[in-house]
Structure formats: C-alpha cells, structure tokens
Scaffold this motif. Structure first.
Motif, PDB file in Angstrom:
ATOM      1  N   ALA A 173       0.828  -1.212   0.000  1.00 52.18           N
ATOM      2  CA  ALA A 173       0.000   0.000   0.000  1.00 52.18           C
ATOM      3  C   ALA A 173       0.856   1.252   0.000  1.00 52.18           C
ATOM      4  CB  ALA A 173      -0.950   0.001   1.211  1.00 52.18           C
ATOM      5  N   GLY A 174       1.984   1.180  -0.705  1.00 54.56           N
ATOM      6  CA  GLY A 174       2.771   2.379  -0.945  1.00 54.56           C
ATOM      7  C   GLY A 174       2.214   3.109  -2.157  1.00 54.56           C
ATOM      8  N   PRO A 175       2.940   4.084  -2.687  1.00 51.47           N
ATOM      9  CA  PRO A 175       2.455   4.816  -3.863  1.00 51.47           C
ATOM     10  C   PRO A 175       2.092   3.902  -5.033  1.00 51.47           C
ATOM     11  CG  PRO A 175       4.326   5.960  -2.901  1.00 51.47           C
ATOM     12  CD  PRO A 175       4.199   4.665  -2.163  1.00 51.47           C
ATOM     13  N   SER A 176       2.856   2.828  -5.250  1.00 46.94           N
ATOM     14  CA  SER A 176       2.583   1.924  -6.367  1.00 46.94           C
ATOM     15  C   SER A 176       1.251   1.214  -6.200  1.00 46.94           C
ATOM     16  CB  SER A 176       3.720   0.893  -6.502  1.00 46.94           C
ATOM     17  OG  SER A 176       4.946   1.516  -6.767  1.00 46.94           O
ATOM     18  N   GLY A 177       1.034   0.628  -5.022  1.00 48.82           N
ATOM     19  CA  GLY A 177      -0.227  -0.075  -4.786  1.00 48.82           C
ATOM     20  C   GLY A 177      -1.433   0.846  -4.817  1.00 48.82           C
ATOM     21  N   LEU A 178      -1.268   2.051  -4.252  1.00 45.44           N
ATOM     22  CA  LEU A 178      -2.358   3.025  -4.271  1.00 45.44           C
ATOM     23  C   LEU A 178      -2.693   3.443  -5.698  1.00 45.44           C
ATOM     24  CD1 LEU A 178      -1.327   5.342  -1.279  1.00 45.44           C
ATOM     25  CD2 LEU A 178      -2.968   3.446  -1.254  1.00 45.44           C
ATOM     26  N   ALA A 179      -1.663   3.622  -6.528  1.00 45.39           N
ATOM     27  CA  ALA A 179      -1.880   4.033  -7.918  1.00 45.39           C
ATOM     28  C   ALA A 179      -2.647   2.968  -8.691  1.00 45.39           C
ATOM     29  CB  ALA A 179      -0.542   4.327  -8.586  1.00 45.39           C
ATOM     30  N   VAL A 180      -2.300   1.698  -8.481  1.00 44.41           N
ATOM     31  CA  VAL A 180      -3.031   0.614  -9.143  1.00 44.41           C
ATOM     32  C   VAL A 180      -4.485   0.603  -8.693  1.00 44.41           C
ATOM     33  CG1 VAL A 180      -3.197  -1.872  -9.475  1.00 44.41           C
ATOM     34  CG2 VAL A 180      -0.962  -0.802  -9.375  1.00 44.41           C
ATOM     35  N   GLY A 181      -4.683   0.727  -7.378  1.00 47.25           N
ATOM     36  CA  GLY A 181      -6.044   0.732  -6.849  1.00 47.25           C
ATOM     37  C   GLY A 181      -6.887   1.859  -7.423  1.00 47.25           C
ATOM     38  N   ALA A 182      -6.314   3.050  -7.522  1.00 46.92           N
ATOM     39  CA  ALA A 182      -7.046   4.200  -8.061  1.00 46.92           C
ATOM     40  C   ALA A 182      -7.444   3.967  -9.514  1.00 46.92           C
ATOM     41  CB  ALA A 182      -6.198   5.461  -7.948  1.00 46.92           C
ATOM     42  N   CYS A 183      -6.522   3.422 -10.305  1.00 39.61           N
ATOM     43  CA  CYS A 183      -6.814   3.168 -11.722  1.00 39.61           C
ATOM     44  C   CYS A 183      -7.838   2.050 -11.899  1.00 39.61           C
ATOM     45  CB  CYS A 183      -5.525   2.830 -12.471  1.00 39.61           C
ATOM     46  SG  CYS A 183      -4.347   4.194 -12.586  1.00 39.61           S
ATOM     47  N   LEU A 184      -7.798   1.059 -11.014  1.00 39.94           N
ATOM     48  CA  LEU A 184      -8.808  -0.008 -11.068  1.00 39.94           C
ATOM     49  C   LEU A 184     -10.172   0.508 -10.629  1.00 39.94           C
ATOM     50  CD1 LEU A 184      -6.769  -2.997  -9.583  1.00 39.94           C
ATOM     51  CD2 LEU A 184      -7.569  -2.761 -11.946  1.00 39.94           C
ATOM     52  N   ARG A 185     -10.172   1.393  -9.647  1.00 36.96           N
ATOM     53  CA  ARG A 185     -11.418   1.970  -9.160  1.00 36.96           C
ATOM     54  C   ARG A 185     -12.168   2.669 -10.297  1.00 36.96           C
ATOM     55  NH1 ARG A 185     -13.682   0.553  -5.190  1.00 36.96           N
ATOM     56  NH2 ARG A 185     -12.341   1.281  -3.509  1.00 36.96           N
TER      57      ARG A 185
ATOM     58  N   PRO B  57      10.852  17.698  -9.353  1.00 33.93           N
ATOM     59  CA  PRO B  57       9.673  18.577  -9.343  1.00 33.93           C
ATOM     60  C   PRO B  57       8.381  17.778  -9.204  1.00 33.93           C
ATOM     61  CG  PRO B  57      11.195  19.245 -11.068  1.00 33.93           C
ATOM     62  CD  PRO B  57      11.711  17.937 -10.530  1.00 33.93           C
ATOM     63  N   LYS B  58       7.397  18.393  -8.597  1.00 34.73           N
ATOM     64  CA  LYS B  58       6.176  17.667  -8.238  1.00 34.73           C
ATOM     65  C   LYS B  58       5.448  17.064  -9.431  1.00 34.73           C
ATOM     66  CE  LYS B  58       3.462  21.977  -8.034  1.00 34.73           C
ATOM     67  NZ  LYS B  58       2.652  22.843  -7.153  1.00 34.73           N
ATOM     68  N   GLN B  59       5.556  17.681 -10.619  1.00 41.08           N
ATOM     69  CA  GLN B  59       4.826  17.145 -11.755  1.00 41.08           C
ATOM     70  C   GLN B  59       5.345  15.776 -12.181  1.00 41.08           C
ATOM     71  OE1 GLN B  59       6.670  19.928 -11.804  1.00 41.08           O
ATOM     72  NE2 GLN B  59       7.691  20.273 -13.789  1.00 41.08           N
ATOM     73  N   PHE B  60       6.564  15.417 -11.756  1.00 40.35           N
ATOM     74  CA  PHE B  60       7.117  14.107 -12.083  1.00 40.35           C
ATOM     75  C   PHE B  60       6.876  13.097 -10.953  1.00 40.35           C
ATOM     76  CE2 PHE B  60       9.769  17.172 -14.434  1.00 40.35           C
ATOM     77  CZ  PHE B  60       9.578  16.683 -15.723  1.00 40.35           C
ATOM     78  N   CYS B  61       6.213  13.516  -9.903  1.00 41.99           N
ATOM     79  CA  CYS B  61       6.024  12.648  -8.736  1.00 41.99           C
ATOM     80  C   CYS B  61       4.564  12.396  -8.386  1.00 41.99           C
ATOM     81  CB  CYS B  61       6.736  13.254  -7.519  1.00 41.99           C
ATOM     82  SG  CYS B  61       8.512  13.481  -7.744  1.00 41.99           S
ATOM     83  N   GLN B  62       3.638  13.022  -9.083  1.00 46.79           N
ATOM     84  CA  GLN B  62       2.227  12.831  -8.751  1.00 46.79           C
ATOM     85  C   GLN B  62       1.725  11.507  -9.304  1.00 46.79           C
ATOM     86  OE1 GLN B  62       0.898  16.500 -10.394  1.00 46.79           O
ATOM     87  NE2 GLN B  62       0.522  15.682 -12.434  1.00 46.79           N
ATOM     88  N   LEU B  63       0.731  10.942  -8.639  1.00 45.96           N
ATOM     89  CA  LEU B  63       0.167   9.663  -9.032  1.00 45.96           C
ATOM     90  C   LEU B  63      -0.970   9.874 -10.039  1.00 45.96           C
ATOM     91  CD1 LEU B  63       0.111   7.785  -5.604  1.00 45.96           C
ATOM     92  CD2 LEU B  63       1.938   7.937  -7.308  1.00 45.96           C
ATOM     93  N   PRO B  64      -1.362   8.828 -10.752  1.00 44.24           N
ATOM     94  CA  PRO B  64      -2.385   8.970 -11.785  1.00 44.24           C
ATOM     95  C   PRO B  64      -3.717   9.512 -11.259  1.00 44.24           C
ATOM     96  CG  PRO B  64      -1.291   6.841 -11.953  1.00 44.24           C
ATOM     97  CD  PRO B  64      -0.820   7.461 -10.680  1.00 44.24           C
ATOM     98  N   ARG B  65      -4.312  10.355 -12.063  1.00 41.40           N
ATOM     99  CA  ARG B  65      -5.686  10.853 -11.882  1.00 41.40           C
ATOM    100  C   ARG B  65      -5.852  11.916 -10.803  1.00 41.40           C
ATOM    101  NH1 ARG B  65      -4.768   7.720 -15.378  1.00 41.40           N
ATOM    102  NH2 ARG B  65      -6.054   5.950 -16.085  1.00 41.40           N
ATOM    103  N   LEU B  66      -4.777  12.282 -10.101  1.00 42.97           N
ATOM    104  CA  LEU B  66      -4.928  13.312  -9.069  1.00 42.97           C
ATOM    105  C   LEU B  66      -3.616  14.080  -8.910  1.00 42.97           C
ATOM    106  CD1 LEU B  66      -6.985  14.415  -6.963  1.00 42.97           C
ATOM    107  CD2 LEU B  66      -5.829  12.966  -5.277  1.00 42.97           C
TER     108      LEU B  66
ATOM    109  N   ARG C 125      -0.768   0.940 -16.946  1.00 43.42           N
ATOM    110  CA  ARG C 125      -0.747  -0.202 -17.873  1.00 43.42           C
ATOM    111  C   ARG C 125      -1.377  -1.433 -17.242  1.00 43.42           C
ATOM    112  NH1 ARG C 125       5.525   0.520 -19.718  1.00 43.42           N
ATOM    113  NH2 ARG C 125       5.238   2.106 -21.316  1.00 43.42           N
ATOM    114  N   THR C 126      -1.005  -1.670 -15.981  1.00 43.54           N
ATOM    115  CA  THR C 126      -1.535  -2.837 -15.266  1.00 43.54           C
ATOM    116  C   THR C 126      -3.048  -2.759 -15.137  1.00 43.54           C
ATOM    117  OG1 THR C 126       0.506  -3.200 -14.025  1.00 43.54           O
ATOM    118  CG2 THR C 126      -1.525  -4.016 -13.041  1.00 43.54           C
ATOM    119  N   ALA C 127      -3.549  -1.607 -14.708  1.00 43.59           N
ATOM    120  CA  ALA C 127      -4.991  -1.445 -14.511  1.00 43.59           C
ATOM    121  C   ALA C 127      -5.752  -1.559 -15.834  1.00 43.59           C
ATOM    122  CB  ALA C 127      -5.276  -0.105 -13.854  1.00 43.59           C
TER     123      ALA C 127
END
Length: 417
Positions: A26-38, A70-79, A392-394
């Motif tokens: 449930a780090g950034p990677s797991g959260l990102a997958v969950g958000a895209c699946l949601r 810079p923050k634009q390279f660190c934000q997660l998908p969709r937010l 890609r995974t989602a």
C-alpha cells in the motif's frame, strides 16, 4: 472495494476469495493501481504489512526530506498535487497528498497483513497468497489468512528492506550504529563525530543535516558518483534531462549535462568525488544508479565541513580504520546504504523476477508476467515509472475483467433460457 468471500479450510486457516486482483503493498505503487482499477469498477484488495499507507515515507524517512524531483514528475495517476504545493514538496506534504489520494479513491487497504508466500496453483489456475497479521474480527489476535484470486499485483517496490553491509569489527565498535531509515534529525548528533556510509542522495542530505546541527560528519565514498545541480538557471536538471532525451541521443544528452554540471559546480574530482566513465543518464538506464542532485552538501564538502573519506577497512572501539590507512575517531555511524526489494523472500515458483527482486525484462516491459502476475514500482524510474506501470496494469486487468464479465453474463442468460 473487493468481492470477498471468506471460509475456513480443514486446517482452520481462514480463506478469502478475492473477486479481482490481489495487490501486495500500500505504498504509492499499490495506491496508484487501486485508483486506476477503481475508475474501471474492478474489485480488488490491497494487503499491507504495516499499519498505515506508505510506511516507508511515514516511518522510515528523515524530517528534512523533500522530493528530489519537481512535483509534476512525482504525482500519481488521476490526481495532481494541490496547486499551492511548492515545486519540491516536503515529506509531510507528500504524506498528506498520499492520504488524500487514498481517501479520494476510497482505498481501504487491509493493514497488518504480512505476506509470507504467494504461489500460482497450476491445477486451479489461481494465486494463493498467505498472510499473517492481526485479525480485527478475532480481537487483533495473530491470524493466518490465505487470499485466493486470479491475479496478483506485486507493488512492494524496490525499497522494501534496508541494506546493511558487512563491516569488519562492527560488533567491537561500541558506538551508536543505525541505518538511515531510523535517522530523523541531526539534533541527536549535535557535537558528535559521525561517519556516514554512502554517498547517494540520502547520504549527502543526511551529511548536510548533520552540519546544520553542529555535528562533524565524515562521508564514505567508495565508488565514483555523479553529482549534478538540482537546478540550472532556475530549471530542474531532471526536467532538462527529459527534454534532451526526447531530441538527442543518450550520449550527447549526457555530454551536455556534464558540461552544465562543470559550469555550475566546478571540478568536483579534487574533493574526492570521482565521476564514473559512463554518463549519468547511461548509468541510470543500464544500472538504475541515480545521480546525486545537490541541494547544498557540495558546498559543505568544499568548505571542509563535510569530510570525504575512502572505504572502510575495519572498525574498532570508537575508531574507524580506512583503506588508505588513516584512523578516525567516531562516535556514531549512519548507514546510508540504500534499500532492496523483498520479493524473492515471498514470491514462490516464479521466474519473472531476478535474484535481486527486480523484473528480468527491462523497462518498459517489466510490468506483466504470466498467469495473471503484474509488477508495479520496479522500473528504477521513481514515482513516474510506478505511475506508468500502474496505468498499464490497470488497463490490462480492466480489459480482462470486462471480457470475463461479458462471458459470465452470456452464460447466465443462456442458463436462464
């Protein structure tokens, strides 16, 4: 979040059927997958061994840490990050962002679930993931749970476990020795002589923090290292590198970056910072080695406030003998020696990952394996690489989920007729 069906097998192990992918981490990677699946209405479950999301950031980072890019390279998908966030968000700001991300996408990981093993069952065509942890239904008593599903997403990342090198005489040293994951602030080291082992971004920043708290740091640099300015003329060096790689061959982009680094930082070789023969971008692409983005440590090295020393030969009570024969008096040692993947410890019967816990297939093809296996957060390209893999995974899981749902609906309709 997921279609979960629970039952007990003949050994009284609790079995949980997951009607969707099982996401480990449930780090950034797991959260990102969950958000895209949601977004695609695909059910899932996220298993996390700690009691919070992003435990590396919340529990194993130092106070002054900021994002190096810079923050634009660190934000997660969709937010995206909030507009009022600075260019380089602080540790607390990034944690707040992840908390709001989980809340926004209604992500509720199952905490205190330490995955012990995960194996694909060829007979049933299912993944069997065994986890041990506190069970809320049983009064937080330790429980053994097996999660069963068609797909497994490995999202534990490259930094799951700390790396502690073998140092001769460590047991004789007698002083305080800790990994950088347990370091919070230089305040505890005020007035002390501290040996920092490692010269990556963490080693440099911890050494700088020690200086700011009136400690006397010596930094061990065993190998060559690329040090680049974090910004050139107010522009992010990383952003410049991305732009150069779009239009120029890698070798030429490397040459330009090194010329700019020399113009801004000067010749760093004379301060004990030997540059590798390969360029910074080439090293990043071939070996995953990240260049140091300087935020002030180099100035302290030039002034002598940070003492650069070669490798360690052995430790003795209160002293460190270096490979060049010098003897240093040291009160404390901080191991800024990095982290590693822990996938080989629990993923069984799978040749998708190498012995070092990273996918064997090079980027960008290391996100999908066989039999419903996916990997997110192992690109050696930070949060942007993790976000790319998550999307890609989602998308792939969403496509398969839709196909399977349509088939099931047709079968059900035929059965009714």
């Amino acid at each position: 979040m997921a279609g979960l069906t629970e039952q007990y097998d003949f050994l009284s192990r609790r079995c949980v059927w997951v009607n969707g992918p099982i996401i480990v981490g449930a780090g950034p990677s797991g959260l990102a997958v969950g958000a895209c699946l949601r977004e695609q209405d695909v059910p899932f479950v996220i298993l996390e061994r700690a009691d919070c999301i992003a435990s590396l950031w919340q529990k194993r980072t130092y106070d002054r840490l900021k994002l190096h890019l810079p923050k634009q390279f660190c934000q997660l998908p969709r937010l995206p990050f909030p507009e009022d966030y600075p260019e380089y968000p602080s540790r607390k700001q990034f944690i707040d962002y992840l908390e709001s991300y989980a809340k926004h996408f209604e992500l509720s990981p199952r905490f205190n679930q330490s995955v012990q093993s995960a194996k694909y069952d060829e007979t049933s065509g299912l993944w069997r993931v065994r986890a041990v942890g506190a069970c809320a239904e049983a009064g937080n008593v330790s429980a053994d749970v097996e999660y069963i599903g068609r797909r497994l997403v490995v999202a534990t990342g490259e930094n799951a476990e700390k790396v502690v090198p073998e140092l001769e005489g460590l047991e004789e040293f007698g002083g305080d020795v800790k990994h950088v994951c347990d370091y919070k602030s230089g305040e505890a080291y005020r007035g002390k002589r501290v040996l920092v082992v490692g010269c990556g971004n963490s080693g440099m920043e911890v050494s700088l923090d020690l200086c700011d708290h009136d400690a006397s740091p010596s930094m061990v640099i065993r190998d060559s290292v690329h040090v680049l300015p974090r910004e050139v003329l107010g522009k992010s060096t990383f952003e410049l590198a991305v732009l150069l790689m779009k239009w120029l061959p890698l070798w030429l982009a490397d040459k330009i970056l090194l010329v700019l680094a020399w113009l801004v930082l000067g010749n760093v070789d004379r301060f004990g910072l030997r540059r590798p023969s390969a360029g910074p971008l080439e090293l990043k692409n071939t070996q995953g080695k990240t260049p140091v983005l300087d935020i002030g440590a180099l100035g302290k090295i030039k002034s002598g406030d940070i003492n650069v020393v070669p490798g360690i030969k052995r430790l003795s009570p209160g002293k460190v003998e270096l490979v060049d024969g010098r003897l240093l008096d040291v009160d404390s040692i901080i191991l800024a020696t990095g982290y590693r993947s822990n996938v080989p410890q629990w993923l069984q019967g799978c040749d998708f990952f190498s012995k070092d816990g990273l996918p064997k297939a090079p980027f960008p093809n290391g996100w999908k394996g066989k039999s419903g296996l996916y990997a997110v957060g192992f690109t050696r390209r930070g949060l942007s690489g993790a976000s790319s893999d998550a999307e890609r995974t989602a998308m792939d899981i969403g496509r398969l989920w839709e196909e399977e749902t349509n088939v099931a609906q047709k079968i059900f309709a035929c059965h009714r007729r």
